[in-house]
Scaffold this motif. Structure first.
Motif, PDB file in Angstrom:
ATOM      1  N   ILE A 114     -68.437  13.188 -65.639  1.00 16.86           N
ATOM      2  CA  ILE A 114     -68.677  13.018 -67.067  1.00 16.86           C
ATOM      3  C   ILE A 114     -69.211  14.275 -67.741  1.00 16.86           C
ATOM      4  O   ILE A 114     -69.009  14.485 -68.936  1.00 16.86           O
ATOM      5  CB  ILE A 114     -69.647  11.833 -67.309  1.00 16.86           C
ATOM      6  N   ALA A 115     -69.888  15.161 -66.978  1.00 12.03           N
ATOM      7  CA  ALA A 115     -70.530  16.317 -67.608  1.00 12.03           C
ATOM      8  C   ALA A 115     -70.926  17.346 -66.561  1.00 12.03           C
ATOM      9  O   ALA A 115     -70.909  17.069 -65.354  1.00 12.03           O
ATOM     10  CB  ALA A 115     -71.773  15.871 -68.388  1.00 12.03           C
ATOM     11  N   ALA A 116     -71.299  18.515 -67.052  1.00 12.06           N
ATOM     12  CA  ALA A 116     -71.927  19.539 -66.222  1.00 12.06           C
ATOM     13  C   ALA A 116     -73.223  19.973 -66.891  1.00 12.06           C
ATOM     14  O   ALA A 116     -73.272  20.139 -68.113  1.00 12.06           O
ATOM     15  CB  ALA A 116     -71.011  20.743 -66.025  1.00 12.06           C
ATOM     16  N   LEU A 117     -74.258  20.145 -66.095  1.00 11.35           N
ATOM     17  CA  LEU A 117     -75.543  20.647 -66.572  1.00 11.35           C
ATOM     18  C   LEU A 117     -75.683  22.087 -66.111  1.00 11.35           C
ATOM     19  O   LEU A 117     -75.497  22.388 -64.926  1.00 11.35           O
ATOM     20  CB  LEU A 117     -76.686  19.804 -66.025  1.00 11.35           C
ATOM     21  N   ASP A 118     -75.995  22.982 -67.044  1.00  9.71           N
ATOM     22  CA  ASP A 118     -76.011  24.411 -66.747  1.00  9.71           C
ATOM     23  C   ASP A 118     -77.313  25.048 -67.216  1.00  9.71           C
ATOM     24  O   ASP A 118     -77.823  24.728 -68.290  1.00  9.71           O
ATOM     25  CB  ASP A 118     -74.834  25.094 -67.464  1.00  9.71           C
ATOM     26  N   VAL A 119     -77.834  25.949 -66.389  1.00  6.29           N
ATOM     27  CA  VAL A 119     -78.874  26.865 -66.827  1.00  6.29           C
ATOM     28  C   VAL A 119     -78.336  28.275 -66.608  1.00  6.29           C
ATOM     29  O   VAL A 119     -77.975  28.640 -65.487  1.00  6.29           O
ATOM     30  CB  VAL A 119     -80.196  26.673 -66.058  1.00  6.29           C
ATOM     31  N   SER A 120     -78.255  29.051 -67.689  1.00  6.03           N
ATOM     32  CA  SER A 120     -77.767  30.423 -67.609  1.00  6.03           C
ATOM     33  C   SER A 120     -78.900  31.382 -67.949  1.00  6.03           C
ATOM     34  O   SER A 120     -79.722  31.095 -68.826  1.00  6.03           O
ATOM     35  CB  SER A 120     -76.600  30.642 -68.573  1.00  6.03           C
ATOM     36  N   SER A 121     -78.916  32.499 -67.245  1.00  6.58           N
ATOM     37  CA  SER A 121     -79.987  33.477 -67.436  1.00  6.58           C
ATOM     38  C   SER A 121     -79.444  34.756 -68.052  1.00  6.58           C
ATOM     39  O   SER A 121     -78.387  35.255 -67.654  1.00  6.58           O
ATOM     40  CB  SER A 121     -80.646  33.809 -66.089  1.00  6.58           C
ATOM     41  N   ALA A 122     -80.201  35.293 -69.005  1.00  2.00           N
ATOM     42  CA  ALA A 122     -79.840  36.549 -69.650  1.00  2.00           C
ATOM     43  C   ALA A 122     -80.602  37.729 -69.065  1.00  2.00           C
ATOM     44  O   ALA A 122     -80.433  38.869 -69.512  1.00  2.00           O
ATOM     45  CB  ALA A 122     -80.127  36.454 -71.156  1.00  2.00           C
TER      46      ALA A 122
END
Length: 317
Positions: A167-175
């Motif tokens: 149903i979805a993807a959970l993402d944490v992206s770092s800069a």
């Protein structure tokens, strides 16, 4: 120059028969199946505002459940320069949490609401590859397919719906340029835990009148839940529970006795008698031993209740 070297590495790896890792497989899909160029520097495509609004409307019950968990996750990782994203099953970003100070960088990278981060559109990346493989992934810097994305780290986990489908993807992206792989692992663990919490809460909300049973599980990273109706029939199961119990992988399934699925079933001989005994015992317990109240709850007379108890051996010393 670094961008050119990365593009050459991707091309060389995808041509190598010896490259069998999950990352190499994703690079190969990106290059061969999707026809993408690792040197392409175009920004990620974004759906229209109307399309995004429709997608969010379709997912509103899910988003209302997920929102508090996104807030909690952002409170844990936001100060370290991270962007929290939630996508639909097609990889389109529906919701995000990001600080004002980091917003410009993430908007420039295309990590923004409405952006399409499917693997078919962006090649190997946290969101798209997580959805393509159906598993938690971390794509760290130059593990990305496109050279324009090699400055970021992305930690992702899939979320499965109450019908067993993705149903979805959970993402944490770092800069952050100094983001280490060790720190990525800590964030990835938190992402996986939050994804499980969202999946569990949404599953419970999808079966409001059912009793929710936690199935015996060895996999601590999976939500193994069974929804059971008033007749003790299993009417819903999470993806992990379906796999554990041998149920249909996705979609509706034929209701089955929960006791059978959980290994507590017996042969059918005497089944009605066991059910009757259980019903009488429950009625007596709820009535705190008051025979008249228990009989009324069962819809029978007090004398009938005594006869049934005698037959069933209830109250015998």
């Amino acid at each position: 120059m670094a961008e050119r070297r990365h593009a050459d590495l991707v091309a060389e790896t995808t041509r190598s028969n010896a490259a069998t890792s999950a990352l190499a497989a994703s690079w190969r899909r990106s290059l061969v199946k999707h026809g993408l160029d690792p040197a392409d520097t175009r920004d990620p495509a974004r759906v229209s505002g109307d399309d995004l609004a429709r997608r969010r409307e379709r997912m509103e019950p899910f988003l209302s459940v997920a929102d508090p968990q996104l807030d909690q996750l952002y409170n844990l990782v936001g100060l370290s320069g991270c962007n929290v994203l939630l996508t639909d099953a097609q990889g389109v970003v529906l919701a995000q949490r990001v600080s004002d100070g980091d917003a410009g960088q993430f908007r420039e990278w295309g990590l923004w609401q409405g952006a399409d981060w499917s693997e078919s559109a962006q090649g190997t990346n946290g969101i798209g590859t997580c959805l393509a493989d159906g598993r938690p992934v971390t794509i760290h810097r130059d593990e990305h397919f496109h050279t324009r994305n090699i400055g970021m780290s992305c930690m992702d986990a899939p979320i499965w719906g109450p019908d067993g489908g993705l149903i979805a993807a959970l993402d944490v992206s770092s800069a952050r340029a100094d983001q280490t792989e060790r720190y990525n692992r800590l964030i990835a663990a938190q992402v996986a835990q939050t994804a499980r919490a969202i999946e569990t809460t949404f599953f419970r909300a999808s079966f409001p009148d059912a009793r929710i049973i936690v199935a015996q599980q060895d996999d601590a990273d999976a939500a193994m839940l069974l929804a059971v109706d008033k007749d003790d029939l299993a009417i819903g199961a999470t993806r992990a529970a379906r796999r554990l119990l041998g149920l249909e992988r996705e979609g509706a399934f034929r209701p089955r006795p929960a006791a059978d699925l959980l290994g507590r079933g017996d042969d059918q001989a005497g089944g009605f008698e066991r059910a009757e005994r259980a019903a009488v015992t429950r009625a007596l317990a709820r009535a705190d031993g008051n025979m008249s109240a228990a009989a009324r709850a069962l819809g029978i007379g007090r004398a009938t209740l005594y006869r049934r108890m005698a037959k069933l051996g209830i109250g015998d010393k």
